[in-house]
Write a protein that holds these residues in place. Structure first.
Motif, short mmCIF file in Angstrom:
data_model
loop_
_atom_site.label_atom_id
_atom_site.label_comp_id
_atom_site.label_asym_id
_atom_site.label_seq_id
_atom_site.Cartn_x
_atom_site.Cartn_y
_atom_site.Cartn_z
N UNK A 197 -44.46 48.65 -16.88
CA UNK A 197 -45.39 48.36 -17.81
C UNK A 197 -46.77 48.31 -17.41
N UNK A 198 -47.71 48.00 -18.29
CA UNK A 198 -48.97 47.72 -17.69
C UNK A 198 -49.03 46.48 -17.05
N UNK A 199 -50.03 46.55 -16.12
CA UNK A 199 -50.14 45.34 -15.43
C UNK A 199 -50.10 43.86 -16.14
N UNK A 200 -49.86 42.81 -15.60
CA UNK A 200 -49.92 41.53 -15.98
C UNK A 200 -50.69 40.61 -15.30
N UNK A 201 -51.08 41.04 -13.85
CA UNK A 201 -51.96 40.17 -13.27
C UNK A 201 -52.46 41.33 -12.10
N UNK A 202 -53.74 41.06 -11.48
CA UNK A 202 -54.08 41.76 -10.42
C UNK A 202 -54.06 40.87 -8.90
N UNK A 203 -53.99 41.63 -7.74
CA UNK A 203 -53.57 40.85 -6.58
C UNK A 203 -54.39 41.63 -5.48
N UNK A 204 -54.17 40.71 -4.34
CA UNK A 204 -54.64 41.28 -3.00
C UNK A 204 -54.08 40.67 -1.97
N UNK A 205 -53.93 41.36 -0.76
CA UNK A 205 -53.50 40.59 0.56
C UNK A 205 -54.79 39.99 1.13
N UNK A 206 -54.40 38.84 1.73
CA UNK A 206 -55.03 38.25 2.53
C UNK A 206 -54.37 37.12 3.94
N UNK A 207 -55.31 37.26 4.96
CA UNK A 207 -54.71 36.49 6.13
C UNK A 207 -54.81 35.12 5.74
N UNK A 208 -53.98 34.36 6.25
CA UNK A 208 -54.16 32.87 6.56
C UNK A 208 -53.66 32.30 8.05
N UNK A 209 -54.50 31.37 8.60
CA UNK A 209 -54.22 30.98 10.02
C UNK A 209 -54.58 29.51 10.14
N UNK A 210 -54.36 28.79 11.26
CA UNK A 210 -54.73 27.47 11.35
C UNK A 210 -56.47 27.48 11.18
#
Length: 251
Positions: free
Chosen positions: A105-118
């Motif tokens: 379908x059409x999108x229902x939200x937009x996203x991205x990738x991001x690192x997490x660390x201490x």
């Protein structure tokens, strides 16, 4: 007598058509149930979260009676194509590879990738800084694929069946960092378990659209879902659901 038979026949035909319509409006939603805050299981084992609230709002707009079917992430597209459920609402990214197996379908939200660390660690996301680090990601996701495509030679990549298991290893010190969807990471960082961790660097991939998957060729269902998506965007239902989970707009 003939007229009476015609009336009975018309009534029977009408009932059959009505029954068929009711059956057609019973739809099954497929989801994972291990991806908070988008889909997870509550204390009663019921699937809840942003994905499920959106799915139910769409069902309401379509006038459909919907039920939920759980599936492991690795087998979720095969389960859809095996007709275990009718459409898939599980925070799935649109990719060219997936478009060969399902329709979106059409999108229902937009996203991205991001690192997490201490928080206590000086963690940079360039290739030289990442070299030799152990980074976790969920298997069969764009995060795992991105790591393998961009850092497969200089990073030790550990893939997990769920993000939750990656977070457990991060908290236990068995990982240097985790790469995942930024909103899922944000949810974990807001929890007690994530209080000693933080985002590192800017998102590494932001051109990510999340959509509902249906079986190939089911154009009618795609159109119904897209129409319902437009309606919940226009009448404020989407915003109400968004604001229930996030203090910012994820559309």
């Amino acid at each position: 007598m003939k007229n009476y038979k015609k009336i009975l026949l018309a009534a029977a035909t009408s009932l059959a058509l009505s029954t068929g319509a009711m059956a057609a409006d019973k739809l099954r939603i497929g989801t994972e149930g291990a991806y908070p805050p988008f889909n997870l299981l509550d204390a009663n084992g019921q699937a809840v979260g942003f994905d499920l609230d959106i799915a139910q709002a769409l069902c309401d707009k379509m006038g459909a009676e919907c039920s939920v079917v759980l599936s492991d992430w690795d087998g979720i597209i095969p389960a859809l194509n095996a007709k275990k459920f009718d459409f898939l609402v599980a925070s799935m990214s649109i990719t060219e590879e997936r478009k060969m197996a399902v329709d979106f379908t059409d999108r229902y939200y937009s996203n991205g990738l991001q690192f997490i660390a201490p928080k206590s660690v000086d963690f940079k996301v360039d290739a030289a800084s990442l070299k030799g680090k152990v980074i976790g990601a969920q298997r069969a996701t764009i995060a795992g694929n991105w790591l393998e495509d961009n850092h497969g030679r200089n990073v030790s990549i550990k893939l997990y069946d769920t993000n939750e298991n990656a977070y457990l290893d991060l908290a236990a010190g068995r990982l240097d960092g985790v790469l995942a969807d930024k909103f899922v990471n944000w949810e974990w960082l807001e929890s007690d378990a994530g209080k000693d961790f933080e985002f590192k660097g800017d998102p590494v991939f932001e051109d990510d659209e999340i959509a509902i998957a249906v079986r190939k060729g089911n154009k009618q269902l795609v159109e119904r879902l897209n129409k319902a998506l437009q309606e919940i965007r226009e009448d404020g239902t989407y915003k109400q659901i968004n604001d229930k989970y996030f203090p910012f707009d994820i559309y």
